[in-house]
Design an enzyme around this catalytic site. Sequence first.
Site, PDB file in Angstrom:
ATOM      1  CB  THR A 218      13.207   7.861 -21.102  1.00  0.00           C
ATOM      2  OG1 THR A 218      12.313   6.743 -21.096  1.00  0.00           O
ATOM      3  CG2 THR A 218      14.638   7.338 -21.023  1.00  0.00           C
ATOM      4  CG  ASN A 219      10.646   5.635 -17.020  1.00  0.00           C
ATOM      5  OD1 ASN A 219      10.656   4.444 -17.296  1.00  0.00           O
ATOM      6  ND2 ASN A 219       9.663   6.439 -17.393  1.00  0.00           N
ATOM      7  NE  ARG A 220      17.080   2.109 -12.923  1.00  0.00           N
ATOM      8  CZ  ARG A 220      18.283   1.560 -12.954  1.00  0.00           C
ATOM      9  NH1 ARG A 220      19.283   2.217 -13.470  1.00  0.00           N
ATOM     10  NH2 ARG A 220      18.486   0.370 -12.467  1.00  0.00           N
ATOM     11  CB  SER A 221       9.846   1.376 -17.405  1.00  0.00           C
ATOM     12  OG  SER A 221       8.997   0.400 -17.942  1.00  0.00           O
TER      13      SER A 221
END
Length: 416
Positions: A218-221
């Site tokens: 996933t990512n940091r959003s």
Amino acid sequence: MVQERITLLQNKRIVLGVTGGIAAYKVVDLASKLTQAGALVDVVMTAAAREFVTPLTFQAVTGRAVHTALWGMNSGGLPTHIAHIGLGESADLLLIAPATANTLAKMAAGLADDLLTVTVLAARCPLLVSPAMDGGMYEHAATQENLATLRRRGVLVAEPEEGRFASGLVGKGRLPETQTLIGAVRHTLGRLGRLRHRKIVITAGGTREPLDPVRFITNRSSGKQGYALAQAALDLGAQVVLVSAARTLLAPYGAQVVPVETAEEMCAAVVEHMKDADALLMAAAVADFRPQTIAEQKIKKREGSSDGLHLDLVRTPDILLTVSEMHKKAQTAPVLVGFAAESEHLLENAASKLRRKGLDLLVANDIRSSDAGFDVDTNRAVILDKNGGQEVLALASKAVIAESIMQRVGDLMIRP
Ligand code: C5P
């Protein structure tokens, strides 16, 4: 929690009717937060409400006179000297919270035997009620029939929540949390705004691409900017579908939330809802790659081995491009807005993305600064348009940034 000012509520006059239930203590917080947000809150209390909380408490948090007596003359800056007419006369909203079974019954019957019920009959503004009552009183046929009568007359109802009552019983009938009620107030006040009858699809959050049953990429959003955009669109009266990969944020009141996990799920949901929508704002951070296969069992390291793990990743669908091509084919032209989070060559990369994906606007974020971009509550951005124009949005809360973006989207949607 500090309550931010809310543009929609600036100088709006809200008459808050408080009736006699234990949840009366919770609406002290509501009255305080509405005041901090910029509204002028005139509290009217029934005699039963005063058994739970004193008028002084509300007066202290609103900074305005509290009204209790039907026969009193108004000395509190209302438009007429007759309090029960003056209160409803110029109000933007009459909110009754908590609304007890007794007050709802009186309203349904048209009774007017105290200041609040007389104000209900005299008011010309929208009326929002938030029923709250213990035990099975909410589900009782009498209460449900009274609510149905009120709904038929155009009264808006903020549904109570399920949970534990003061009596220890469990059921439906709890007053919603303050932020939910503020959402209901915004939804009521915003519904006739300039974007009414427009459907807007907004995506938010970082997608998750599973590797095995326990792991994902996933990512940091955080989804905060997307949720703020949804709230800004609701404040202008739009119908909002929020396709969300964020899991922990409170859904804006009135939005239809479609929870998704992967880029492919997000793509399918967006395509489905864009068939009849007027705009798409892709605020989500969509994974560009996903693992080619998802292991059925948890991937294990080999005991005694120092071997690494090789992952094969494949591209995910480009959602904006898919929607842009779908509408080109159908010869429809919804407003398409992309977001670019870049760590270098911000404006060059953003401008090329805008062209390549066939967008109307692109909001470019520089993710290198610590007060903007992922996870924080503030942001700064540049809005690029397809004619080469640039608008700089200086550092502000994500709510304020969202309002600026939504004004631009509104201008494009309401083309002359
Ligand atoms: O990832 P990228 O920088 O290209 O993202 C730019 C815009 O494209 C964003 O609005 C993002 O939501 C959208 N996007 C998309 N589908 C993808 C990747 C990004 O719609 N697979």
